[in-house]
Write an enzyme that holds these catalytic residues in place. Structure first.
Site, PDB file in Angstrom:
ATOM      1  N   PRO A  85       0.811  -1.226   0.000  1.00  0.00           N
ATOM      2  CG  PRO A  85      -0.902  -1.588   1.539  1.00  0.00           C
ATOM      3  CD  PRO A  85       0.396  -2.158   1.054  1.00  0.00           C
ATOM      4  CB  CYS A  86       1.173   3.850  -2.458  1.00  0.00           C
ATOM      5  SG  CYS A  86      -0.465   4.354  -3.078  1.00  0.00           S
ATOM      6  CD  GLN A  87      -3.469   3.332   0.678  1.00  0.00           C
ATOM      7  OE1 GLN A  87      -2.446   2.661   0.817  1.00  0.00           O
ATOM      8  NE2 GLN A  87      -4.584   2.823   0.188  1.00  0.00           N
ATOM      9  CE1 TYR A  89       6.101   3.894   2.579  1.00  0.00           C
ATOM     10  CE2 TYR A  89       5.278   2.736   0.656  1.00  0.00           C
ATOM     11  CZ  TYR A  89       5.879   2.705   1.899  1.00  0.00           C
ATOM     12  OH  TYR A  89       6.255   1.518   2.445  1.00  0.00           O
ATOM     13  CB  SER A  90       0.618   8.780  -2.160  1.00  0.00           C
ATOM     14  OG  SER A  90      -0.503   8.709  -1.302  1.00  0.00           O
TER      15      SER A  90
END
Length: 451
Positions: A85-87, A89-90
């Site tokens: 999951p990228c949440q 980081y983004s």
């Protein structure tokens, strides 16, 4: 060992990465995904369509032992792929966390450390190769550079590892979407994974791109510059992607019609470019009708959408709304001074209430002559970020899928909101295919047996 390894698909989402690996020639034998609806989508499209039992399980990877997949492959071994999951980081994810309170800093988000479970599975399953995908911001998770950490750990466990940043538009996707792709292969394979070769290039399109800070990464020991394309076809545009799809809402005066996700509609034309042919013929036969032709009923805003120009954002939309309010006020003889309640009621029906100082980039009308900007999971909440370029509405589920390069026969057996979320979170299948091909070629080099 000359057999092609099987694929274990972690953090699978609705199947974008796996779909690309399947198209390249790999067999997807197992996977795990936390979102129930996404698990059902990938099961339908990668398994049920072939009459197979589901290969993917729905579960929390932190609570699952890697041994659950140990019997899914034999002496041919496995490749572990996935996009943690990228949440955390983004920038969008960080902003959301910050809005929930100072104690919700992105570096406190447990999802930011799920790459460790990805590594755990890869190492415990003794993967012959590893492919990980994530957002460019994963290079700055607090003081951590996640792809560097993963490469270093793999290198210490006898892998050759590197990472790069690829733009989906360079691989035939009608969307500017930059993503980290990490590759690793066991030293004892005596094989090399080469950098993917782009299929498309920017030919004079002036577009506000998401800029990955590649210069910052030049000093990273495992970073490799992507290949720049030369003498190859131009980027695929939104018009290339949409022009054969069904017409859904011609004018803002049309009546909105609620329909179902699984209702099929006729195409508006025969395929008129290679991208449309690819979307219709992904599975080796031509799709005759297409599903997912649903879009949001934003009745207040249809007229605003109609008057916006391609490329316009919330600033232009707000000015248009003010003009419509002024015209309607004159028509009904209402003024803000003498008819306060009536004026405010009329304003509520016409003018969006979002903060004009903070919301500027949250609305955008797509340009037909360029690829789309990056799709995100927030599409599940609204589609103001991707307004159709010539119809006065937000994009449909099928149009979002086209912008991600999901084929037209890829079926979303879920609600409209869940479909948008799955699509926004996905790895574009054509980007995945470009990545998977170089892994396939590495394993097939010097062999005659791909069984």
């Amino acid at each position: 060992m000359n057999k092609l390894p099987k694929v274990i698909d972690l953090f699978s989402g609705c199947g974008g990465l796996a779909l690309g690996f399947e198209k390249a020639g790999f067999e997807i034998v197992a996977g795990i995904e936390l979102m129930k609806e996404a698990t059902e989508t990938i099961s339908y499209n990668l398994d049920y369509r072939y009459g197979k039992d589901a290969t993917h399980i729905c579960g929390d990877i932190t609570e699952v032992e890697s041994s659950i997949f140990a019997d899914k492959f034999g002496d041919e071994g496995c490749i572990v792929i996935g996009g943690p999951p990228c949440q955390a980081y983004s920038m969008a994810g960080r902003g959301k966390l910050k809005s929930l309170g100072e104690d919700r800093a992105h570096t406190n988000d447990a999802r930011g450390f799920l790459f460790k479970d990805f590594l755990r599975f890869a190492l415990e399953l003794n993967a012959r190769a590893v492919v990980m995908e994530n957002v460019p911001e994963a290079t700055a998770f607090g003081d951590m550079n996640v792809p560097e950490i993963v490469c270093k750990e793999l290198e210490e466990n006898d892998y050759i590892a590197f990472w790069t940043i690829l733009n989906a538009a360079d691989f035939g996707v009608p969307q500017v979407r930059e993503r980290i792709i990490l590759f690793a292969i066991k030293n004892d394979e005596n094989k090399e994974i080469i950098m993917p070769q782009p299929t498309n290039m920017n030919v004079g399109i002036d577009i506000n791109m998401q800029k990955a800070k590649i210069k910052r990464n030049l000093e990273s020991p495992h970073f490799v510059n992507p290949i720049e394309g030369e003498n190859i076809p131009a980027w695929i545009t939104v018009e290339d992607a949409f022009s054969d799809l069904p017409e859904l809402f011609k004018s803002s005066s049309d009546k909105y019609k609620q329909t179902s996700m699984n209702v099929s509609k006729e195409y508006s034309s025969e395929p008129i470019n290679d991208y449309q042919k690819t979307m219709r013929n992904w599975y080796g036969y031509q799709t005759k009708k297409v599903t997912g032709n649903v879009f949001r009923n934003t009745e207040r805003d249809f007229q605003i959408f109609e008057m916006m120009n391609p490329g316009d954002n919330y600033s232009q939309a707000s000015e248009i709304a003010d003009k419509i309010l002024e015209q309607q006020s004159r028509l009904y003889g209402i003024t803000a001074e003498s008819n306060v309640e009536e004026y405010e009621e009329l304003k509520k029906k016409i003018v969006p209430v979002y903060d004009r100082g903070k919301f500027d980039s949250k609305w955008r009308k797509l340009r037909p002559d360029a690829p789309s900007h990056t799709l995100v999971a927030h599409l599940c909440k609204d589609t103001y970020s991707h307004i159709h370029p010539w119809e006065p509405r937000g994009i449909s589920v099928r149009e979002a899928a086209r912008l991600q390069s999901f084929p037209d026969d890829f079926y979303f057996s879920c609600s409209m909101g869940d479909a948008y979320k799955q699509i926004g979170n996905a790895v574009p299948p054509l980007l995945a295919y470009g990545v998977a091909k170089v892994v396939y070629e590495a394993f097939m080099e010097g062999t005659d047996d791909n069984t």
